[in-house]
Design a protein around this motif. Structure first.
Motif, PDB file in Angstrom:
ATOM      1  N   ALA A  19       0.830  -1.210   0.000  1.00 36.69           N
ATOM      2  CA  ALA A  19       0.000   0.000   0.000  1.00 36.69           C
ATOM      3  C   ALA A  19       0.860   1.254   0.000  1.00 36.69           C
ATOM      4  CB  ALA A  19      -0.930   0.000   1.214  1.00 36.69           C
ATOM      5  N   ALA A  20       1.947   1.225   0.764  1.00 32.19           N
ATOM      6  CA  ALA A  20       2.827   2.389   0.825  1.00 32.19           C
ATOM      7  C   ALA A  20       3.450   2.677  -0.539  1.00 32.19           C
ATOM      8  CB  ALA A  20       3.918   2.162   1.869  1.00 32.19           C
ATOM      9  N   GLY A  21       3.889   1.610  -1.225  1.00 34.76           N
ATOM     10  CA  GLY A  21       4.485   1.799  -2.544  1.00 34.76           C
ATOM     11  C   GLY A  21       3.494   2.347  -3.549  1.00 34.76           C
ATOM     12  N   GLU A  95       3.542 -11.355   9.120  1.00 34.46           N
ATOM     13  CA  GLU A  95       4.434 -11.613   7.985  1.00 34.46           C
ATOM     14  C   GLU A  95       3.752 -12.442   6.905  1.00 34.46           C
ATOM     15  OE1 GLU A  95       7.903 -13.431   9.493  1.00 34.46           O
ATOM     16  OE2 GLU A  95       8.504 -11.716  10.729  1.00 34.46           O
ATOM     17  N   HIS A  96       2.783 -13.288   7.278  1.00 35.47           N
ATOM     18  CA  HIS A  96       2.134 -14.163   6.311  1.00 35.47           C
ATOM     19  C   HIS A  96       0.771 -13.583   5.967  1.00 35.47           C
ATOM     20  CE1 HIS A  96       5.330 -16.973   7.159  1.00 35.47           C
ATOM     21  NE2 HIS A  96       5.043 -16.898   8.444  1.00 35.47           N
ATOM     22  N   ARG A  97       0.595 -13.206   4.713  1.00 33.46           N
ATOM     23  CA  ARG A  97      -0.613 -12.508   4.317  1.00 33.46           C
ATOM     24  C   ARG A  97      -1.457 -13.367   3.400  1.00 33.46           C
ATOM     25  NH1 ARG A  97       3.528  -8.615   4.228  1.00 33.46           N
ATOM     26  NH2 ARG A  97       3.195  -6.995   5.793  1.00 33.46           N
ATOM     27  N   SER A  98      -2.748 -13.057   3.348  1.00 30.67           N
ATOM     28  CA  SER A  98      -3.675 -13.807   2.519  1.00 30.67           C
ATOM     29  C   SER A  98      -3.472 -13.437   1.052  1.00 30.67           C
ATOM     30  CB  SER A  98      -5.113 -13.497   2.939  1.00 30.67           C
ATOM     31  OG  SER A  98      -5.443 -12.166   2.587  1.00 30.67           O
ATOM     32  N   TRP A  99      -4.084 -14.222   0.156  1.00 31.46           N
ATOM     33  CA  TRP A  99      -3.956 -13.979  -1.290  1.00 31.46           C
ATOM     34  C   TRP A  99      -4.522 -12.614  -1.682  1.00 31.46           C
ATOM     35  CZ3 TRP A  99      -8.311 -12.938  -4.067  1.00 31.46           C
ATOM     36  CH2 TRP A  99      -9.534 -13.263  -3.479  1.00 31.46           C
ATOM     37  N   PRO A 103      -4.201  -6.898  -3.516  1.00 32.43           N
ATOM     38  CA  PRO A 103      -5.297  -6.056  -4.041  1.00 32.43           C
ATOM     39  C   PRO A 103      -5.855  -5.100  -2.992  1.00 32.43           C
ATOM     40  CG  PRO A 103      -5.555  -8.310  -4.791  1.00 32.43           C
ATOM     41  CD  PRO A 103      -4.434  -8.328  -3.796  1.00 32.43           C
ATOM     42  N   ALA A 104      -5.997  -5.606  -1.759  1.00 33.15           N
ATOM     43  CA  ALA A 104      -6.471  -4.722  -0.693  1.00 33.15           C
ATOM     44  C   ALA A 104      -5.443  -3.626  -0.415  1.00 33.15           C
ATOM     45  CB  ALA A 104      -6.745  -5.525   0.582  1.00 33.15           C
TER      46      ALA A 104
END
Length: 345
Positions: A19-21, A95-99, A103-104
């Motif tokens: 999101a920051a990028g 550290e482990h994010r959903s698929w 997009p979010a």
């Protein structure tokens, strides 16, 4: 302390680094100015944040006495990165994010990009950093046609007040984390109950034909979609935000006459700008992002603080920072005498 399942779920829902990028790339360019003008404004904002500390502490009687760290004066992409890091800390990103996290994250980045041209400054209670956004301060002072040195100090009085608030009551950062976790919690509630609340909220809106939904209406719909624990958390967050913003506005105006010669002119021009109508598309975006709620917080919160301080004085008012039970409820924000009776007796 390990994160709860609720915090982990919310943190994993959005990739805040992504999101920051995205937000930094989408942020609008700064208003045209020379390098000298930009550097001069940046240096003056840093100096003004230091000069604002003493009068804010003297008026409020707040602060832990420690030497505050210097403010971080940034451009719009810099604010986006700082805001994304703060949100990540608020929701406990893992550290482990959903698929769906990227997009979010892209959606969150677009939101941050839009906000990056509107924020003059903010205090991040998690990193304990005071942020000031040079291009936005310059853009507003140009639009208002007010003395630049006065306006920059006036802005810093507001933001430094937030730093002093959290120095006095660091427990508020934990309250914010807990409320954010509760707002994200999954609640097993019959769909019929939610639908019933939603119908009632829509019926109560009664917005004039052809006008976008007001902040009151948006808040009503938000509350209708939430179960009682979540509604309570939302109300606590709104009440806390209203107190913090109203107190900061009270302080900047109370301190202002002694250190900002043109404070009356600045306040008049600034309030006129807040009330000015924008085009319908921007108006809807502002509502969806909560920017109109922020303006309402300044207005209602300042009235609350003005009334309480006028009645009992600043020292007694400062009881509000003693713990969560001393915070005003949403109802008490508009009825300060009820807060006085409940908390001060």
């Amino acid at each position: 302390m390990p994160m709860s399942g609720t915090e982990r779920a919310l943190g994993d829902a959005i990739d805040w680094s992504f999101a920051a990028g995205v937000g930094a790339r989408l942020a609008r360019p700064a208003p045209a100015m020379s390098r000298y003008t930009y550097d001069t404004a940046t240096a003056e904002l840093a100096s003004a944040s230091d000069r604002a500390e003493a009068p804010v502490r003297d008026l409020t009687g707040l602060g832990d006495g420690a030497e505050p760290p210097p403010a971080l004066v940034v451009d719009r992409p810099g604010w986006v990165h700082a805001a994304a890091a703060s949100m990540s800390e608020l929701v406990g990103a893992g550290e482990h994010r959903s698929w769906a996290a990227k997009p979010a994250g892209a959606q969150a980045g677009a939101m941050l990009a839009y906000l990056s041209s509107a924020v003059l400054g903010q205090y991040d209670p998690f990193s304990r950093t005071l942020l000031l956004v040079t291009p936005n301060v310059v853009a507003v002072e140009r639009a208002l046609k007010v003395p630049t040195s006065d306006f920059r100090l006036w802005v810093c009085l507001h933001e430094v007040t937030h730093r002093v608030q959290f120095a006095e009551a660091p427990w508020m950062a934990d309250l914010m984390r807990d409320a954010a976790g509760q707002l994200s919690a999954a609640v097993d509630e019959p769909i019929g109950d939610i639908a019933g609340r939603l119908v009632s909220a829509v019926r109560d809106l009664r917005e004039p034909e052809g006008k976008p939904m007001s902040q009151r209406g948006m808040l009503g719909l938000m509350r209708a979609l939430q179960a009682e624990p979540q509604r309570d958390s939302l109300d606590r967050m709104l009440a806390l935000g209203t107190l913090l913003e109203g107190h900061a506005d009270h302080v900047m105006d109370a301190v202002g006459p002694s250190v900002v010669p043109s404070v009356v002119r600045i306040r008049r021009a600034f309030d006129s700008r807040r009330r000015r109508s924008s085009n319908p598309v921007h108006r809807v975006i502002r509502i969806l992002l909560g920017m109109d709620a922020k303006i309402a917080q300044y207005i209602h919160g300042k009235k609350f603080v003005d009334a309480v301080v006028a009645k009992v004085g600043m020292e007694q008012f400062n009881t509000v920072w003693s713990g969560p039970d001393a915070l005003p409820t949403l109802g008490e924000i508009d009825k300060p005498e009820a807060w006085i009776a409940r908390v001060l007796g």
